[in-house]
Design an enzyme around this catalytic site. Structure first.
Site, PDB file in Angstrom:
ATOM      1  N   PHE A 108       0.854  -1.186   0.000  1.00  0.00           N
ATOM      2  CA  PHE A 108       0.000   0.000   0.000  1.00  0.00           C
ATOM      3  C   PHE A 108       0.894   1.241   0.000  1.00  0.00           C
ATOM      4  O   PHE A 108       1.859   1.312   0.766  1.00  0.00           O
ATOM      5  CB  PHE A 108      -0.871  -0.038   1.260  1.00  0.00           C
ATOM      6  CG  PHE A 108      -1.993   0.953   1.278  1.00  0.00           C
ATOM      7  CD1 PHE A 108      -3.217   0.654   0.697  1.00  0.00           C
ATOM      8  CD2 PHE A 108      -1.838   2.182   1.894  1.00  0.00           C
ATOM      9  CE1 PHE A 108      -4.261   1.562   0.736  1.00  0.00           C
ATOM     10  CE2 PHE A 108      -2.885   3.102   1.932  1.00  0.00           C
ATOM     11  CZ  PHE A 108      -4.100   2.789   1.358  1.00  0.00           C
ATOM     12  N   ASP A 179       2.359  -6.008   7.765  1.00  0.00           N
ATOM     13  CA  ASP A 179       1.199  -5.134   7.839  1.00  0.00           C
ATOM     14  C   ASP A 179      -0.029  -6.019   7.644  1.00  0.00           C
ATOM     15  O   ASP A 179      -0.170  -6.690   6.612  1.00  0.00           O
ATOM     16  CB  ASP A 179       1.296  -4.055   6.750  1.00  0.00           C
ATOM     17  CG  ASP A 179       0.214  -3.004   6.902  1.00  0.00           C
ATOM     18  OD1 ASP A 179      -0.896  -3.359   7.361  1.00  0.00           O
ATOM     19  OD2 ASP A 179       0.468  -1.830   6.556  1.00  0.00           O
ATOM     20  N   TYR A 204     -10.287  -0.188  11.366  1.00  0.00           N
ATOM     21  CA  TYR A 204     -11.530   0.298  10.734  1.00  0.00           C
ATOM     22  C   TYR A 204     -11.926  -0.515   9.515  1.00  0.00           C
ATOM     23  O   TYR A 204     -12.950  -0.280   8.921  1.00  0.00           O
ATOM     24  CB  TYR A 204     -11.415   1.786  10.370  1.00  0.00           C
ATOM     25  CG  TYR A 204     -10.203   2.155   9.542  1.00  0.00           C
ATOM     26  CD1 TYR A 204     -10.171   1.942   8.178  1.00  0.00           C
ATOM     27  CD2 TYR A 204      -9.084   2.733  10.151  1.00  0.00           C
ATOM     28  CE1 TYR A 204      -9.060   2.280   7.429  1.00  0.00           C
ATOM     29  CE2 TYR A 204      -7.973   3.085   9.404  1.00  0.00           C
ATOM     30  CZ  TYR A 204      -7.965   2.851   8.046  1.00  0.00           C
ATOM     31  OH  TYR A 204      -6.859   3.183   7.311  1.00  0.00           O
ATOM     32  N   LYS A 205     -11.091  -1.499   9.120  1.00  0.00           N
ATOM     33  CA  LYS A 205     -11.457  -2.334   7.977  1.00  0.00           C
ATOM     34  C   LYS A 205     -12.267  -3.526   8.490  1.00  0.00           C
ATOM     35  O   LYS A 205     -13.392  -3.363   8.918  1.00  0.00           O
ATOM     36  CB  LYS A 205     -10.196  -2.742   7.210  1.00  0.00           C
ATOM     37  CG  LYS A 205      -9.578  -1.520   6.493  1.00  0.00           C
ATOM     38  CD  LYS A 205      -8.235  -1.772   5.844  1.00  0.00           C
ATOM     39  CE  LYS A 205      -7.735  -0.471   5.208  1.00  0.00           C
ATOM     40  NZ  LYS A 205      -6.302  -0.464   4.944  1.00  0.00           N
ATOM     41  N   ARG A 351     -13.079  -3.562  -6.684  1.00  0.00           N
ATOM     42  CA  ARG A 351     -12.805  -4.421  -5.518  1.00  0.00           C
ATOM     43  C   ARG A 351     -14.095  -4.761  -4.785  1.00  0.00           C
ATOM     44  O   ARG A 351     -14.936  -3.897  -4.558  1.00  0.00           O
ATOM     45  CB  ARG A 351     -11.937  -3.672  -4.493  1.00  0.00           C
ATOM     46  CG  ARG A 351     -10.530  -3.497  -4.811  1.00  0.00           C
ATOM     47  CD  ARG A 351      -9.739  -3.180  -3.543  1.00  0.00           C
ATOM     48  NE  ARG A 351     -10.285  -2.069  -2.757  1.00  0.00           N
ATOM     49  CZ  ARG A 351      -9.687  -1.576  -1.674  1.00  0.00           C
ATOM     50  NH1 ARG A 351      -8.568  -2.122  -1.229  1.00  0.00           N
ATOM     51  NH2 ARG A 351     -10.218  -0.565  -1.012  1.00  0.00           N
TER      52      ARG A 351
HETATM   53  C1  LIG Z   1      -5.610   0.820   4.784  1.00  0.00           C
HETATM   54  C2  LIG Z   1      -4.150   0.736   4.820  1.00  0.00           C
HETATM   55  C3  LIG Z   1      -3.366   1.759   5.387  1.00  0.00           C
HETATM   56  C4  LIG Z   1      -4.002   3.018   5.900  1.00  0.00           C
HETATM   57  O1  LIG Z   1      -3.188   3.757   6.769  1.00  0.00           O
HETATM   58  P1  LIG Z   1      -3.817   4.881   7.698  1.00  0.00           P
HETATM   59  O2  LIG Z   1      -2.668   5.551   8.327  1.00  0.00           O
HETATM   60  O3  LIG Z   1      -4.714   4.195   8.686  1.00  0.00           O
HETATM   61  O4  LIG Z   1      -4.624   5.805   6.842  1.00  0.00           O
HETATM   62  C5  LIG Z   1      -1.991   1.570   5.454  1.00  0.00           C
HETATM   63  N1  LIG Z   1      -1.405   0.446   4.981  1.00  0.00           N
HETATM   64  C6  LIG Z   1      -2.131  -0.550   4.432  1.00  0.00           C
HETATM   65  C7  LIG Z   1      -1.445  -1.767   3.922  1.00  0.00           C
HETATM   66  C8  LIG Z   1      -3.518  -0.431   4.307  1.00  0.00           C
HETATM   67  O5  LIG Z   1      -4.224  -1.390   3.732  1.00  0.00           O
END
Ligand SMILES: *Cc1c(COP(=O)(O)O)cnc(C)c1O
Length: 392
Positions: A108, A179, A204-205, A351
């Site tokens: 990400f 992660d 939050y996911k 998705r």
């Molecule tokens: C959703 C997601 C994030 C989001 O990071 P935030 O700091 O919470 O906005 C980061 N890394 C990955 C791999 C994600 O899927």
């Protein structure tokens, strides 16, 4: 499995719990209680009386079983981007004689951006090496300080072999950071068994704690009192209320705390975690595979214009399924207008997340029927569905 415990708006089939989980019914009351009974009535005394001060560790311990972690190894706070930075900095400081952070091109973007920022802060002595997801193991050598990977690819749903890659990293003296943004609450994770040094993720996911809910960080038990806290905020101090001039980190996972926790959002997380008390991640995984397979089979049969980019083998896929289409953006907008909510990621990816807590077979079949209809009657082909919003 738990549909009645979520607020799903009438007429909506929600296939985007991989991006933002829906509202757990109990969270509304729990947040209201924190607002009125705690903040409202107790004011500042609630830090002690309502246990606000200890929420990050208490909720970390509640979350730990969902990711196969031992008590005292997980703490909640900040956002995932911040937790990535902390884990990376701590990992790098464990290998001062090595100079590469290894990651893959499916990671990400924020994880990569945070690495870039940290590298600059460290005077550009470290290099970020980005390789193809299938090629990570070939690059684990004596130059690599830290391997930083996201287990499930946010775009395609491709699942890394966490156990194998962690073992290979360790065999080469490399610190492993995982992660778990798209893993926690989606599939069984065995941190204690896999034994990486650090893991991070968001709530939050698939954990449904609401927009902006804080992230989590895991530190291996032998490192909880040793990991170097790069963000040495007062809440991670061994005695925050001694107000010492110098920073002395806590000798527990609490050293990964930074500043004041988001109390109201923690209340939502507390309620969201209740749902997991009697849920088996094995059951969630089996049902998610069943729903994903059904979706793939139906879409391929009824919507042949769409191409699957997720791995076909369910063992190599997380809990989401992605299809590509040149008209992906408009299709997702048209679907949303009909109550089927998925999302879109550049350049052409549609998705769909499968979250068995509140999605069943009937939802999947209905969603495909609507998708097929939109494609056949070309109702996606309207200006209103092509106008890009700021958030996609
Ligand atoms: C959703 C997601 C994030 C989001 O990071 P935030 O700091 O919470 O906005 C980061 N890394 C990955 C791999 C994600 O899927």
């Amino acid at each position: 499995m738990k549909k009645e415990q979520f607020h799903i708006p009438k007429g909506v089939i929600y296939l985007d719990g991989n991006s933002l989980g829906p509202l757990p019914v109990a969270a509304a009351a729990r947040v209201k209680q924190a607002l009125t009974d705690e903040w409202g009535e107790m004011l500042i005394t609630a830090w002690n009386k309502a246990g606000w001060f200890h929420q990050p560790g208490v909720l970390g311990d509640r979350l730990a079983p969902i990711i196969g972690a031992q008590p005292g190894t997980v703490v909640i706070g900040d956002t995932l981007s911040i937790k990535v930075y902390q884990a990376l900095a701590a990992g790098l400081s464990m290998r001062p004689d090595r100079s590469v952070i290894l990651t893959d091109s499916g990671n990400f973007p924020t994880d990569l951006y945070m690495a870039e920022g940290l590298i600059k802060t460290l005077g550009n002595k470290v290099e970020l090496k980005v390789v193809e997801p299938d090629d990570v193991d070939n690059h684990l050598d004596e130059n690599v300080a830290v391997m930083m990977l996201t287990e499930v690819d946010y775009r395609t749903g491709r699942l890394h072999d966490m156990d194998y890659l962690t073992k290979t990293a360790h065999a080469n003296g490399v610190v492993a950071i995982w992660d778990l943004a798209h893993s926690a609450g989606a599939l069984p994770v065995d941190l204690a068994g896999c034994n990486p040094e650090f893991a991070v993720g968001c709530t939050y996911k698939y954990l449904n704690a609401g927009p902006g809910a804080p992230a989590f960080i895991y530190t291996r038990p032998d490192l909880v009192d040793k990991a170097e806290p790069a963000l040495s905020g007062w809440m991670g101090h061994s005695k925050p209320f001694a107000f010492d001039k110098n920073y002395v980190p806590s000798n527990s996972i609490e050293r990964m705390r930074v500043g004041t926790p988001p109390v109201l959002q923690m209340a939502a997380l507390d309620a969201a975690l209740d749902i997991w008390d009697d849920v088996s991640l094995q059951d969630v995984r089996l049902k998610s595979i069943e729903l994903s397979e059904l979706f793939i089979a139906q879409v391929e049969k009824r919507c042949p214009d769409l191409s699957l980019i997720s791995p076909r083998d369910s063992g190599q896929r997380g809990s989401q399924v992605s299809f590509t289409s040149d008209n992906g953006y408009a299709l997702i907008q048209a679907l949303t207008a009909k109550g089927v909510i998925g999302d879109y990621r550049e350049p052409n990816v549609m998705r769909f997340g499968f979250t068995p807590l509140y999605i069943d077979r009937e939802d999947v079949l209905k969603a495909v029927t609507i998708l097929e209809k939109i494609i056949k009657d070309k109702s996606w082909d309207q200006k209103q569905f092509k106008q890009r919003s700021e958030v996609t």
